[in-house]
Design a protein around this motif. Sequence first.
Motif, mmCIF file in Angstrom:
data_model
loop_
_atom_site.group_PDB
_atom_site.id
_atom_site.type_symbol
_atom_site.label_atom_id
_atom_site.label_comp_id
_atom_site.label_asym_id
_atom_site.label_seq_id
_atom_site.Cartn_x
_atom_site.Cartn_y
_atom_site.Cartn_z
ATOM 1 N N GLN A 155 -12.337 4.681 -8.299
ATOM 2 C CA GLN A 155 -12.628 3.859 -9.608
ATOM 3 C C GLN A 155 -12.589 4.870 -10.819
ATOM 4 N N PHE A 156 -12.871 6.189 -10.462
ATOM 5 C CA PHE A 156 -12.849 7.040 -11.317
ATOM 6 C C PHE A 156 -11.484 8.111 -11.336
ATOM 7 N N ARG A 157 -11.028 8.294 -10.266
ATOM 8 C CA ARG A 157 -9.897 9.239 -10.050
ATOM 9 C C ARG A 157 -8.929 8.436 -9.042
ATOM 10 N N PRO A 158 -8.319 7.211 -9.707
ATOM 11 C CA PRO A 158 -7.177 6.406 -8.866
ATOM 12 C C PRO A 158 -6.180 7.174 -8.333
ATOM 13 N N GLU A 159 -5.767 8.311 -8.754
ATOM 14 C CA GLU A 159 -4.625 9.152 -8.099
ATOM 15 C C GLU A 159 -5.060 9.656 -6.699
ATOM 16 N N LEU A 160 -6.432 10.012 -6.493
ATOM 17 C CA LEU A 160 -6.720 10.193 -5.139
ATOM 18 C C LEU A 160 -6.275 9.411 -4.048
ATOM 19 N N VAL A 161 -5.856 8.211 -4.403
ATOM 20 C CA VAL A 161 -5.358 7.384 -3.246
ATOM 21 C C VAL A 161 -4.199 7.934 -2.532
ATOM 22 N N TYR A 162 -3.214 8.663 -3.225
ATOM 23 C CA TYR A 162 -2.188 9.414 -2.548
ATOM 24 C C TYR A 162 -2.459 10.515 -1.803
ATOM 25 N N SER A 163 -3.724 10.961 -1.881
ATOM 26 C CA SER A 163 -4.164 12.055 -0.893
ATOM 27 C C SER A 163 -4.444 11.562 0.488
ATOM 28 N N ILE A 164 -4.669 10.192 0.402
ATOM 29 C CA ILE A 164 -5.036 9.764 1.931
ATOM 30 C C ILE A 164 -3.854 8.736 2.505
ATOM 31 N N ALA A 165 -3.169 8.173 1.493
ATOM 32 C CA ALA A 165 -2.191 7.320 1.911
ATOM 33 C C ALA A 165 -0.715 7.357 1.308
ATOM 34 N N SER A 166 0.027 7.165 1.856
ATOM 35 C CA SER A 166 1.538 7.469 1.393
ATOM 36 C C SER A 166 2.028 6.588 0.255
ATOM 37 N N PRO A 167 2.730 6.872 -0.439
ATOM 38 C CA PRO A 167 3.334 5.687 -1.580
ATOM 39 C C PRO A 167 3.743 4.548 -0.748
ATOM 40 N N GLU A 168 4.508 4.729 0.192
ATOM 41 C CA GLU A 168 4.861 3.244 0.921
ATOM 42 C C GLU A 168 3.582 2.655 1.529
ATOM 43 N N GLN A 169 2.510 3.201 1.988
ATOM 44 C CA GLN A 169 1.491 2.381 2.325
ATOM 45 C C GLN A 169 0.755 1.828 1.201
ATOM 46 N N VAL A 170 0.639 2.317 0.126
ATOM 47 C CA VAL A 170 0.068 2.013 -1.111
ATOM 48 C C VAL A 170 0.694 0.583 -1.648
ATOM 49 N N ALA A 171 2.095 0.997 -1.644
ATOM 50 C CA ALA A 171 2.832 -0.222 -2.163
ATOM 51 C C ALA A 171 2.747 -1.336 -1.235
ATOM 52 N N MET A 172 2.541 -1.131 -0.117
ATOM 53 C CA MET A 172 2.640 -2.231 0.990
ATOM 54 C C MET A 172 1.140 -2.915 0.985
ATOM 55 N N TYR A 173 0.042 -2.222 0.704
ATOM 56 C CA TYR A 173 -1.324 -2.805 0.421
ATOM 57 C C TYR A 173 -0.959 -3.825 -0.982
ATOM 58 N N GLU A 174 -0.492 -3.303 -1.866
ATOM 59 C CA GLU A 174 -0.577 -4.185 -3.311
ATOM 60 C C GLU A 174 0.160 -5.314 -2.918
ATOM 61 N N ARG A 175 1.440 -5.186 -2.214
ATOM 62 C CA ARG A 175 2.210 -6.379 -1.883
ATOM 63 C C ARG A 175 1.202 -7.514 -1.186
ATOM 64 N N MET A 176 0.623 -7.018 -0.300
ATOM 65 C CA MET A 176 -0.010 -7.919 0.861
ATOM 66 C C MET A 176 -1.276 -8.652 -0.077
ATOM 67 N N TYR A 177 -1.724 -8.052 -1.238
ATOM 68 C CA TYR A 177 -2.790 -8.760 -1.587
ATOM 69 C C TYR A 177 -2.643 -8.739 -3.227
ATOM 70 N N ASP A 178 -1.626 -9.037 -3.523
ATOM 71 C CA ASP A 178 -1.074 -9.315 -4.969
ATOM 72 C C ASP A 178 -1.426 -10.778 -5.424
ATOM 73 N N PRO A 179 -2.246 -10.924 -6.189
ATOM 74 C CA PRO A 179 -2.718 -12.275 -6.612
ATOM 75 C C PRO A 179 -1.659 -13.114 -7.070
ATOM 76 N N SER A 180 -0.675 -12.526 -7.830
ATOM 77 C CA SER A 180 0.474 -13.376 -8.676
ATOM 78 C C SER A 180 1.305 -13.916 -7.348
ATOM 79 N N ASP A 181 1.412 -13.427 -6.200
ATOM 80 C CA ASP A 181 2.157 -14.082 -5.067
ATOM 81 C C ASP A 181 1.303 -14.862 -4.262
ATOM 82 N N PRO A 182 1.504 -16.357 -4.533
ATOM 83 C CA PRO A 182 0.857 -17.343 -3.706
ATOM 84 C C PRO A 182 0.709 -17.357 -2.219
ATOM 85 N N SER A 183 2.209 -16.678 -1.672
ATOM 86 C CA SER A 183 2.180 -16.834 -0.021
ATOM 87 C C SER A 183 1.408 -15.504 0.393
#
Length: 330
Positions: free
Chosen positions: A130-158
Amino acid sequence: QEQFVARHQAEWLAFESWLHARGENARRARRERNTGELTDEEVPARYRRICQHLALARRRGYSPMVVDRLQALMQGGHGVLYRTPPPRWQRAVRFLLAEFPRLVRSEAGCMWVAAAVFVFPLVLMFVLLQFRPELVYSIASPEQVAMYERMYDPSDPSHALGRESGTDWQMFGHYIWNNISIGLKTFAGGLLAGVGALFVLVVNGIGIGTVFGHLQQVGYGDPLWRFVCGHAPFELTAIVLAGGAGLRLGLNLVAPGRHRRIDALAIAGKKGAKLCLGVAFMLLVAAFIEAFWSSTQSIPAAVKYSVSGVLWTLVAGWLGLAGRGVADED
């Protein structure tokens, strides 16, 4: 007759106590039982001696009081030792409602350690992101982060709740395989002196905390929380219990106490196998909820959160209270 009764009185009293412990007053009998009394392993041999004593008493013409007492002991022992076992479904229900919660409570120390090892890194990663959002890329790859964002994107009803609709049964099978494999891996990690189980718990805690923390930080938290709240009580608790069982396995391996190391490991393995049966049941329930409830988009968030609260309460009550005062049954 007096010498016969005096010689064998202690045996008869011990056998009577054992029978009493499996009768209507089993709770009180177990509470009053001394550690030096008859154990279940000694019962078959002791029962055969009772039958021998009865035959001797009859042949020697002892008084009806002695004969009737031995006859009652023989009949009572026969009724317990040779009774028809309950149907398997009854034993399964009894295990889930009584034996499994008692097993969990008997290893409360290991379970609390496993819970701390799992929850602490999860909460820590969530807060840090919540304070250091860039830390996510130390744990997950950019491809994984993008995949999670697509899965839970509230703008995509499906994909509003993590996956497409219409695949419930397929995902049910996937969740069963995935959840139970994680649980077994966590338990088996205990063979590495308990370190393997702790490692799996930490890795899972960091992974879950990273996903939740990132999606919450980018504003995708609502579909994520609505998706996971239903099955989380069973799934997360089951992972902790598997870790606690694995930790017990490792502790018995490292510190066997008065047992030989192989015997201590066998004792922990037997208890751990029973715990894994209960964990598998919890993960099966979690997979069912995840497949057929969590992904249903038409259910209001308030209903989902309310049901989640009820399920957390039921799981806590089941593990904390179920099986208290219920007599053991061989």
